[in-house]
Enzyme design. Structure first.
Site, short mmCIF file in Angstrom:
data_model
loop_
_atom_site.label_atom_id
_atom_site.label_comp_id
_atom_site.label_asym_id
_atom_site.label_seq_id
_atom_site.Cartn_x
_atom_site.Cartn_y
_atom_site.Cartn_z
N PHE A 1 -1.87 9.72 1.04
CA PHE A 1 -0.89 8.52 1.35
C PHE A 1 -1.65 7.32 1.55
O PHE A 1 -2.75 7.45 1.87
CB PHE A 1 0.11 8.62 2.39
CG PHE A 1 0.75 9.81 2.29
CD1 PHE A 1 1.78 9.92 1.22
CD2 PHE A 1 1.27 10.59 3.43
CE1 PHE A 1 2.58 11.08 1.14
CE2 PHE A 1 2.40 11.58 3.37
CZ PHE A 1 3.10 11.72 2.29
N GLU A 2 -1.53 6.09 1.05
CA GLU A 2 -2.18 4.85 0.75
C GLU A 2 -2.36 4.50 2.48
O GLU A 2 -3.46 3.77 2.66
CB GLU A 2 -1.51 3.72 -0.05
CG GLU A 2 -0.36 3.35 0.62
CD GLU A 2 0.36 2.09 -0.44
OE1 GLU A 2 -0.69 1.60 -0.82
OE2 GLU A 2 1.40 1.98 -0.42
N GLY A 3 -1.56 4.84 3.37
CA GLY A 3 -1.90 4.38 4.76
C GLY A 3 -3.16 4.96 5.40
O GLY A 3 -3.74 4.49 6.17
N HIS B 1 -3.89 -3.29 -3.53
CA HIS B 1 -3.97 -2.75 -2.17
C HIS B 1 -5.45 -2.55 -1.84
O HIS B 1 -6.11 -3.02 -0.84
CB HIS B 1 -3.21 -1.42 -1.87
CG HIS B 1 -3.12 -1.28 -0.47
ND1 HIS B 1 -2.57 0.04 -0.04
CD2 HIS B 1 -3.36 -1.89 0.90
CE1 HIS B 1 -2.54 -0.07 1.59
NE2 HIS B 1 -3.03 -1.01 1.94
#
Lengths: 321, 256
Positions: B53-55, A125
Site C-alpha cells: 500500500f502507498e502508505g 505521490h
C-alpha cells in the site's frame, strides 16, 4: 515561475548556520509555536491523509488568521479543505485532494479551485516524496521515471525532462522542496525534540530534514533518558526541531497510530455539512470548532467524549492479537 | 434466484478482479475495490500474494471487518511484514519489485489512459477531481489491473486529461514517452473483462460477464469496441468467493 522555486544552496546553508542546533529545551505553547509560521511562508505538513495530521497546529494557525501560506503535503484530507476554507492558504502542493475515498469529491476544494482562484498544484505521490527528499539531501533535484507521458507533466513546467547523460533514457527531474517550516505530529518526543514515530512514517523524516524549521506537536513529552533507551525508534533528530508542543489528541479528528483511529462520526458530519454548502457550511464549522473554543481541550469536548473514547479503543487495538 | 440477483455489481467487480491475480505475485493495491479484491485473492487462491500500500505497507494482511478507510491508515499495517516511508514503498515500483498494480478508475479511454484530475478543459475545468495520488506512479512503472464502473461517460474515446498513463496514443507511444516498462494489462467492469491488443495497444473485450451481451457492453461504451477472437463468458462467482468477500466487508464499505 518564482525564482525561489529551488532555494539556492548558499542560502539554505546560511539559514542552517544561523539555526541554534544545540541540545536545548524548546517546549512552548501552541500559541507561541504558531509564531514560527509567518504570512506567506511555505509550510510542509507531516502525516498523510487522515493520519498523524498536525491538526492542533493548523487549528491554532487558523485561529490566528495566518494568510497566503503555501501548503505542501503528500496527500491531503480535510486539512486541505480547512486551509482553503479558512483562508490561511491560497496554494496547496499535493498528489490527492479530497476528504477521503469514502466521500467522493471535496466540494470545498472544488469551490476554491474552480471559482475561488486558489491553486491546487498536482504532482504524483512519489514526485512529492522526491521533492522533499531532494530538499533533505541538499541537492536541487532528483530524477524519477514517473509522470513521463502523462498530462500532469505538461502542467508542471517546474519539472524538467532530460535525456540521461549516462544512458540516454528520458527522465524527469523534480525540484527540491525546502519548506520554510514543517508541522509534524508525533507520538512522543523529548523536550529537545528527539521524536519517535510509531507505525507509518510517511514522508516525515525527509520533510523534517528539508524544512528550514520544524514545529513538533506530540501526544507526550518524555524524558531524554527514555529516548536514549530506544534510540533506534528516534526518527527525527533534535537538531532539526525548533519548537515542541505537547498536545494530547493533537490529530483529532484524524488518527494517530496506536493511540486513536479517525473519529468517523465527526468526519461524516463534517463532510455532509461542508459538501452541502462549501462556504456557509465551512464557516459554521470553523465558528463552532475552531474560533469559539477557548482551548484545544474544549475543541475535543465538542467532538465529544464518546467519539474520542471509541476512536481510542480502536486505535489501541492495533496492538491486540 | 437468478444469476444477477446472487451478487451486486460491486461484488462481481471485486471477485473478477481478484481472479486476475496469481499466487506469489507482488501487487501494489489502491484503496476500495483493489484493496478488497487483493485481500480476497489472498484469502482464497493466493495465500502467498504480497500486498503493498502507498502508505508504506509491505505484505499487508487486512483483517476481516476492519477494512481501512484509506491506504494510509493504521489498519493497513495490522500483521504486515514491514512498514516503510511512503516514498520508499513507491520506489519499489521504480526498481521493479512489483508484478502488478491494481487501482480504480474514474475515466478511461481506448488506450487505457486514466483520468482522475479534470473533467472538461484543464485550464477551466468543469470539475476538479482529486488527482493522481500514487496512481500515476503505479501506472507508469508496472503492469496494471483497473477495476471500475462501466458507464458511457467513464469509457470514452479520449480522456480529458491523462493522469495515469496507459498506452498513451497506442502503438509504441508509451515506450517512446520514456515508460519502457509496464502498461495496462486488464480492465475489469461489472459487464466485462478487457485486455489490450499487442500491437495497436487498443482495448478489446476478452470476456463477457455472466448474463451480459455484446450489445450491452458496446451500448455502455463511448467508442467502438473490438471483441477478441477467443471471446468467452466468465464463470459466475462461486459461493466460496461470495462468502469470503462478504466476510471481509460485512459493513459493505467497498461493496455497497
Amino acid at each position: 515561475m518564482p525564482d525561489t522555486l529551488v532555494e539556492p544552496y548558499t542560502r539554505l546553508r546560511e539559514k542552517m548556520a544561523q539555526r541554534d542546533r544545540s541540545l536545548r529545551e524548546k517546549v512552548v505553547s501552541l500559541e507561541e509555536a504558531a509564531g514560527f509560521v509567518q504570512d506567506g511562508m511555505k509550510v510542509g505538513i507531516g502525516g498523510s491523509t487522515m493520519s498523524r495530521t498536525p491538526m492542533a497546529m493548523l487549528w491554532e494557525l487558523i485561529r490566528q488568521h495566518r494568510k497566503d501560506l503555501s501548503i505542501s503535503r503528500c496527500i491531503v484530507s480535510t486539512d486541505g479543505d480547512l486551509v482553503f476554507g479558512s483562508g490561511i492558504a491560497n496554494h496547496v502542493v499535493t498528489s490527492w485532494f479530497a476528504q477521503g475515498i469514502l466521500w467522493g469529491l471535496s466540494k470545498v476544494m472544488r469551490h476554491h479551485v474552480e471559482n475561488g482562484g486558489k491553486r491546487y498544484e498536482e504532482w504524483s505521490h512519489m514526485a512529492v516524496g522526491m521533492r522533499f527528499r531532494a530538499g533533505g539531501m541538499g541537492v536541487p533535484f532528483l530524477p524519477t521515471r514517473a509522470m513521463l507521458g502523462s498530462d500532469i507533466v505538461g502542467q508542471r513546467p517546474e519539472a524538467k525532462q532530460i535525456d540521461c547523460p549516462f544512458t540516454g533514457e528520458k527522465l524527469l527531474l523534480v525540484p527540491a522542496l525546502n519548506p520554510d517550516v514543517a508541522l509534524i505530529h508525533v507520538q512522543r518526543c523529548d523536550p529537545y525534540g528527539n521524536a519517535q514515530i510509531d507505525g507509518l512514517q510517511f514522508m516525515d523524516i525527509d520533510l523534517a530534514l528539508a524544512a528550514n524549521s520544524v514545529i513538533l506537536t506530540t501526544e507526550r513529552i518524555v524524558s531524554n533518558d527514555q529516548i536514549r533507551r530506544a534510540p533506534d525508534q528516534t526518527k527525527i533528530p533534535f537538531f532539526c526541531v525548533d519548537a515542541v508542543v505537547e498536545v494530547p489528541y493533537g490529530s483529532a479528528p484524524h488518527e494517530c497510530y496506536g493511540l486513536y483511529e479517525p473519529m468517523m462520526r465527526h468526519m461524516e458530519a463534517y463532510v455532509a455539512q461542508v459538501n452541502a454548502d462549501p462556504v456557509k457550511g465551512m464557516q459554521e464549522y470553523l465558528d463552532r470548532y475552531f474560533y469559539s473554543p477557548k482551548s484545544w481541550n474544549e475543541y475535543l469536548s465538542l467532538i465529544g467524549m464518546d467519539e474520542v473514547l471509541e476512536a481510542t479503543q480502536k486505535g489501541r487495538s492495533i496492538y491486540n492479537d | 434466484m437468478t444469476e444477477a440477483q446472487r451478487y451486486t455489481a460491486s461484488e462481481i467487480l471485486a471477485i473478477l478482479s481478484a481472479r486476475q491475480l496469481q499466487d506469489g505475485q507482488v501487487v501494489f493495491a489502491g484503496i476500495g475495490t483493489p484493496l478488497l479484491a487483493a485481500t480476497l485473492a489472498q484469502r482464497t487462491r493466493c495465500p502467498a500474494l504480497t500486498i503493498l500500500f502507498e502508505g508504506g505497507v509491505v505484505g499487508a494482511f487486512v483483517e476481516p471487518g476492519k477494512l481501512p478507510p484509506s491506504t494510509n491508515d493504521q489498519r493497513c499495517t495490522k500483521r504486515a511484514n514491514m512498514v516503510l516511508g511512503s516514498a520508499d514503498v513507491l520506489l519499489l515500483l521504480q526498481r521493479g519489485y512489483v508484478d502488478v498494480g491494481f487501482m480504480g478508475g474514474a475515466q478511461i479511454d481506448q488506450f487505457g489512459n486514466l483520468n482522475s484530475s479534470f473533467i472538461g478543459d484543464p485550464a477551466k475545468p468543469k470539475t476538479r477531481l482529486p488527482g493522481t495520488g500514487g496512481g500515476n506512479d503505479i501506472s507508469s512503472l508496472t503492469n496494471m489491473i483497473v477495476a471500475m464502473k462501466h458507464e458511457k461517460r467513464r469509457f470514452v474515446e479520449k480522456v480529458d486529461f491523462i493522469t495515469s498513463p496507459g498506452f498513451i496514443r497506442g502503438g509504441t507511444s508509451r515506450r517512446d514517452s520514456g515508460l519502457p516498462s509496464g502498461g495496462m494489462w486488464r480492465v475489469i467492469t461489472e459487464l466485462a473483462v478487457f485486455g489490450f491488443d499487442d500491437r495497436t495497444r487498443r482495448i478489446k473485450v476478452l470476456a463477457l460477464n455472466p448474463g451480459v451481451s455484446r450489445e450491452e457492453v458496446q451500448d455502455n461504451t463511448g467508442f467502438r469496441l473490438d471483441f477478441d477472437e477467443m471471446l468467452h463468458v466468465t464463470s459466475p462467482p462461486t459461493d466460496h468467493e461470495l462468502e469470503t468477500l462478504r466476510m471481509l466487508d460485512p459493513d459493505r464499505l467497498f461493496t455497497a
